[in-house]
Design a protein around this motif. Structure first.
Motif, PDB file in Angstrom:
ATOM      1  N   TYR A  81       7.776  -9.118  12.257  1.00  0.00           N
ATOM      2  CA  TYR A  81       6.786 -10.086  12.399  1.00  0.00           C
ATOM      3  C   TYR A  81       5.714  -9.817  11.279  1.00  0.00           C
ATOM      4  N   GLU A  82       5.398 -10.716  10.195  1.00  0.00           N
ATOM      5  CA  GLU A  82       4.406 -10.737   9.490  1.00  0.00           C
ATOM      6  C   GLU A  82       3.347 -11.823   9.418  1.00  0.00           C
ATOM      7  N   LEU A  83       2.226 -11.427   9.411  1.00  0.00           N
ATOM      8  CA  LEU A  83       1.051 -12.376   9.389  1.00  0.00           C
ATOM      9  C   LEU A  83       0.166 -12.228   8.423  1.00  0.00           C
ATOM     10  N   GLY A  84      -0.003 -13.272   7.340  1.00  0.00           N
ATOM     11  CA  GLY A  84      -0.823 -12.845   6.248  1.00  0.00           C
ATOM     12  C   GLY A  84      -1.858 -13.813   5.675  1.00  0.00           C
ATOM     13  N   PHE A 109       1.732  -6.612  10.196  1.00  0.00           N
ATOM     14  CA  PHE A 109       2.992  -6.539  10.514  1.00  0.00           C
ATOM     15  C   PHE A 109       3.357  -5.760  11.786  1.00  0.00           C
ATOM     16  N   TYR A 110       4.558  -6.012  12.501  1.00  0.00           N
ATOM     17  CA  TYR A 110       4.795  -5.402  13.402  1.00  0.00           C
ATOM     18  C   TYR A 110       6.384  -5.352  13.280  1.00  0.00           C
ATOM     19  N   MET A 111       7.215  -4.062  13.436  1.00  0.00           N
ATOM     20  CA  MET A 111       8.544  -3.808  13.046  1.00  0.00           C
ATOM     21  C   MET A 111       9.066  -3.153  14.231  1.00  0.00           C
ATOM     22  N   GLY A 112       9.949  -4.111  15.104  1.00  0.00           N
ATOM     23  CA  GLY A 112      10.606  -3.514  16.292  1.00  0.00           C
ATOM     24  C   GLY A 112      11.871  -2.950  16.060  1.00  0.00           C
ATOM     25  N   PHE A 113      12.592  -1.920  16.338  1.00  0.00           N
ATOM     26  CA  PHE A 113      13.721  -1.402  15.738  1.00  0.00           C
ATOM     27  C   PHE A 113      14.504  -1.104  17.170  1.00  0.00           C
ATOM     28  N   LYS A 114      15.899  -1.577  16.837  1.00  0.00           N
ATOM     29  CA  LYS A 114      16.841  -1.190  18.124  1.00  0.00           C
ATOM     30  C   LYS A 114      17.791  -0.114  17.636  1.00  0.00           C
ATOM     31  N   LEU A 157       3.701  -0.568  13.327  1.00  0.00           N
ATOM     32  CA  LEU A 157       2.811  -1.761  13.143  1.00  0.00           C
ATOM     33  C   LEU A 157       1.566  -1.126  12.172  1.00  0.00           C
ATOM     34  N   GLY A 158       1.156  -2.127  11.619  1.00  0.00           N
ATOM     35  CA  GLY A 158      -0.134  -1.750  10.675  1.00  0.00           C
ATOM     36  C   GLY A 158      -0.555  -2.933  10.243  1.00  0.00           C
ATOM     37  N   ALA A 159      -1.335  -2.719   9.129  1.00  0.00           N
ATOM     38  CA  ALA A 159      -2.248  -3.725   8.182  1.00  0.00           C
ATOM     39  C   ALA A 159      -2.081  -3.147   6.714  1.00  0.00           C
ATOM     40  N   GLU A 160      -2.100  -4.081   6.053  1.00  0.00           N
ATOM     41  CA  GLU A 160      -2.191  -3.739   4.428  1.00  0.00           C
ATOM     42  C   GLU A 160      -3.137  -4.553   3.852  1.00  0.00           C
ATOM     43  N   ILE A 161      -3.805  -4.259   2.510  1.00  0.00           N
ATOM     44  CA  ILE A 161      -4.636  -5.122   1.949  1.00  0.00           C
ATOM     45  C   ILE A 161      -4.618  -4.848   0.549  1.00  0.00           C
ATOM     46  N   SER A 162      -4.440  -5.761  -0.467  1.00  0.00           N
ATOM     47  CA  SER A 162      -4.716  -5.821  -1.752  1.00  0.00           C
ATOM     48  C   SER A 162      -5.951  -6.612  -2.402  1.00  0.00           C
ATOM     49  N   PHE A 163      -6.503  -5.980  -3.172  1.00  0.00           N
ATOM     50  CA  PHE A 163      -7.788  -6.618  -3.610  1.00  0.00           C
ATOM     51  C   PHE A 163      -8.132  -6.217  -5.280  1.00  0.00           C
ATOM     52  N   ASN A 164      -8.284  -7.235  -5.748  1.00  0.00           N
ATOM     53  CA  ASN A 164      -8.676  -7.167  -7.181  1.00  0.00           C
ATOM     54  C   ASN A 164      -9.804  -7.933  -7.622  1.00  0.00           C
ATOM     55  N   TYR A 165     -10.934  -7.507  -8.241  1.00  0.00           N
ATOM     56  CA  TYR A 165     -12.259  -8.123  -8.524  1.00  0.00           C
ATOM     57  C   TYR A 165     -12.569  -7.757  -9.813  1.00  0.00           C
ATOM     58  N   GLN A 166     -12.601  -8.956 -10.624  1.00  0.00           N
ATOM     59  CA  GLN A 166     -13.097  -8.795 -12.012  1.00  0.00           C
ATOM     60  C   GLN A 166     -14.645  -8.934 -12.014  1.00  0.00           C
ATOM     61  N   MET A 167     -15.538  -7.828 -12.000  1.00  0.00           N
ATOM     62  CA  MET A 167     -16.792  -7.959 -11.725  1.00  0.00           C
ATOM     63  C   MET A 167     -17.396  -8.877 -12.882  1.00  0.00           C
ATOM     64  N   ASN A 168     -17.001  -8.446 -14.266  1.00  0.00           N
ATOM     65  CA  ASN A 168     -17.656  -9.080 -15.424  1.00  0.00           C
ATOM     66  C   ASN A 168     -16.383  -9.001 -16.460  1.00  0.00           C
ATOM     67  N   GLU A 169     -17.005  -8.929 -17.703  1.00  0.00           N
ATOM     68  CA  GLU A 169     -16.031  -8.994 -18.809  1.00  0.00           C
ATOM     69  C   GLU A 169     -15.714  -7.640 -19.131  1.00  0.00           C
ATOM     70  N   HIS A 170     -16.496  -6.557 -18.426  1.00  0.00           N
ATOM     71  CA  HIS A 170     -16.217  -5.393 -18.690  1.00  0.00           C
ATOM     72  C   HIS A 170     -15.648  -4.260 -17.501  1.00  0.00           C
ATOM     73  N   TRP A 171     -16.042  -4.664 -16.375  1.00  0.00           N
ATOM     74  CA  TRP A 171     -15.476  -3.877 -15.192  1.00  0.00           C
ATOM     75  C   TRP A 171     -14.543  -4.570 -14.172  1.00  0.00           C
TER      76      TRP A 171
END
Length: 659
Positions: A471-474, A489-494, A520-534
């Motif tokens: 199960y994936e919710l994004g 996500f939740y991954m149930g195995f048999k 089960l868990g949570a994942e995050i990806s983040f990209n922030y172009q603060m200005n022309e330098h950072w």
């Protein structure tokens, strides 16, 4: 001599391409059917190794662990070269599908794909897509824990460059690569690489070469592409861990003794995409992989007895041939895709001893065929999708002991819903189920040659499949300066086949089958172009995993709860400064959950300076000189064995772009 012949073959092509002006207006990008897009209900990450400041010849496993949430990696040698391994959400790489332009690259018997067999492989790729969970239907090995899709180079941009790296423990890389651009409706990419390292541990050197050729012919209604990837490597082995006492005495101690390997692998592919009409197209490919190599095994050292000069050797020679065909039809509010894939494979196994000579010879035969159908329908801001795959696999064995043929049938369904909130954001949910057959190593309980037990019966281990329901919710958000991806996500195995922290008599990791388990868990990806330098990047994950067996609940091995990767980039004119950090939580090494790998934090940094056609770089890894381990196991008596990674180390790079 091989390199000279290769260059002699390519010179006429590159000369012809250089005679014409670029004509790329009508060239359309090839999109492989298993590649996920922004509006599909699939948890995926796209990375571009060419733009990674840390891509200086290190093994791909480490680039993946730095760029994608929930990925762990380690190397045998403790360095960035030689054998490296990766896991996604704690799931090992034998359950992760790897492909190039849709063609499977996993060895069918043991279902693993090892990047170390193709040194410097990521140096040629502009795009790699990692799908976590079951994802879209793939060809070949089941996409059980995820998939890694490699896409052949974009031939549009003309480029000729040479590079050299040198760093700690005599680690070095030399390469040259050329991309012609599209001229007269044709293009070609060529790369040659040489890599060497002494390794951090004693007697753990790695020496490898690789070549990659990718060519294309582009017509109005048809595209032809050809990929040829060749790798040659020689390693001193370091696959055995050492005790904490040995590390305290000398951190560079190598648990392996007098063992080497030698492997040569070739991957060949021909791909065609034909536009049938305005709404439909056909993609077809044939591929062939050949592997030839062997590795040593010091049995007495492995079982803790005094060495007596005995060195065993396991040799392999395999041939893997396959094809796939996909049909796609687009209409006003959706599309339909259907395809078929078939593979035939054989691998000869030979066991010998240095003085006794050949001890046995056997052959494994593994074939599989699959068919799938996908449909997408759009209603306003809603996108509904369905994916159904049927897969059949069988295994046959020929040796001095006979066994019955094994067959497995799988029906793998997936459904997804995506809601487009606005042009910048969307939310999705997917549900999928995939089955996977055991590997040869699971079936043979770690033996390379099938044997009889004390009752004169064939001794077999796990022969039944395992299943996962995912199960994936994004949520995805993308604006000019901010990109955010968040996923639950939740991954149930048999009947999951899980690592038990031990090794078998052939040196490969052993597994157990458990009744029920989940992640089960949570994942995050983040990209922030603060200005022309950072620029600020972060990818982080939380994974909680449990196994339930005979009324006992415990955690699986090598699955840290928290992983945090942080990256900060500063750019001023021609200068780029990069600082990264990684926190990896502790994880268990055994089923009894008594032995742990400790958590750690490491910091890396790099500086690049562009000067005309030159690029100069200097990198410092593990700045604080942290002693850390990211892999380990326990022996039968409970003794912990660890894999230490490099202390503070350095790398200098020099790149020259001719054009």
């Amino acid at each position: 001599m091989k390199k000279i012949l290769l260059l002699a073959t390519l010179i006429p092509f590159s000369s012809a391409f250089s005679q014409e002006k670029d004509s790329i207006k009508n060239i359309q990008e090839v999109v492989i059917q298993s590649e996920a897009g922004r509006l599909q209900a699939v948890n995926f990450h796209n990375i571009n190794p060419a733009k990674s400041i840390q891509n200086v010849g290190k093994e791909p496993s480490f680039l993946l662990s730095e760029s994608v949430p929930s990925v762990t990696a380690y190397s045998d040698t403790g360095g960035n070269n030689g054998y490296s391994y990766y896991r996604i959400r704690g799931i090992d790489q034998t359950r992760i599908n790897v492909s190039m332009d849709g063609a499977p690259m996993n060895e069918p018997e043991d279902q693993g794909s090892y990047f170390s067999n193709y040194p410097d492989i990521f140096n040629s790729f502009d795009k790699i897509q990692i799908q976590k969970g079951v994802g879209l239907s793939k060809n070949g090995t089941a996409s059980y824990g995820g998939s890694i899709q490699l896409f052949s180079p974009d031939l549009k941009e003309k480029n000729l460059e040479f590079g050299a790296n040198y760093g700690s423990y005599n680690s070095m890389r030399l390469y040259g690569k050329y991309t012609s651009g599209i001229k007269n409706n044709m293009g070609i990419h060529v790369r040659l690489s040489e890599i060497y390292s002494d390794g951090y541990k004693y007697n753990s050197s790695n020496h490898g070469q690789s070549a990659f050729i990718s060519g294309g012919i582009f017509k109005d209604k048809s595209t032809w592409k050809f990929n040829a990837l060749m790798g040659n490597q020689r390693n001193q082995l370091a696959w055995l861990g050492v005790t904490q006492e040995q590390i305290d005495k000398d951190p560079q101690t190598n648990g392996s003794r007098d063992e080497k390997d030698r492997f040569f692998q070739t991957f060949l592919q021909v791909f065609n995409q034909t536009k049938l009409n305005k709404s439909s197209s056909l993609q077809s490919s044939i591929h062939y992989t050949h592997l030839n190599g062997n590795y040593d095994f010091n049995l007495n050292n492995f079982i803790g007895l005094p060495e007596n000069g005995e060195i065993y050797n396991y040799a392999f020679n395999s041939n893997f041939l396959g094809f796939y065909t996909n049909f796609q039809n687009k209409f006003k509010n959706g599309k339909i895709v259907a395809g078929i894939n078939g593979n035939v494979y054989s691998r000869n196994h030979t066991g010998s001893e240095l003085t006794l000579g050949e001890l046995y010879r056997n052959t494994g035969f593994k074939n599989d065929v699959s068919a799938f159908a996908q449909a997408e329908f759009k209603f306003g801001k809603w996108l509904f999708s369905g994916d159904l795959q049927y897969r059949f696999a069988n295994f046959k064995y020929k040796g001095d002991v006979g066994m019955n043929d094994l067959e497995w049938n799988f029906l793998n369904p997936k459904v997804g819903i995506n809601y487009l909130i606005n042009n910048e954001s969307n939310i999705y949910f997917s549900l999928g189920r995939v089955g996977r057959e055991p590997t040869r190593n699971d079936i043979f309980m770690g033996n390379d040659n099938l044997m009889l037990d004390e009752n004169n019966q064939v001794a077999l281990g796990t022969i039944t499949p395992e299943y996962v329901t995912d199960y994936e919710l994004g949520y995805r958000f993308s604006k000019e300066k901010i990109k955010l991806e968040f996923n639950f996500f939740y991954m149930g195995f048999k009947d999951e086949i899980v690592l038990n922290g031990n090794f078998g008599p052939n040196g490969l990791a052993l597994t157990n089958k458990v009744d029920k388990s989940y992640r089960l868990g949570a994942e995050i990806s983040f990209n922030y172009q603060m200005n022309e330098h950072w620029n600020l990047k972060n990818n982080s994950s939380f994974v909680y995993s449990r196994i339930k067996e005979e009324n006992v609940s415990f955690s699986p091995v090598l699955t840290p709860k928290f992983i945090v990767n942080q990256e900060l980039n500063y750019k001023l004119k021609n200068l780029t400064i990069n600082v990264t950090s990684r926190f990896q939580d502790s994880s268990y090494m055994d089923f009894s959950n008594t032995a742990k790998l400790p958590s750690y934090v490491i910091f890396n940094s790099g500086v690049l300076y562009d000067w005309n056609q030159w690029e100069i770089g200097f990198f410092v890894n593990n700045i604080t000189n942290k002693r850390y381990y990211n892999y380990g196991y326990t022996e039968a008596d409970g003794t912990g064995k660890y894999f230490i990674q490099m202390p503070r180390n350095f790398m200098a790079s020099l790149k020259f772009k001719v054009f």
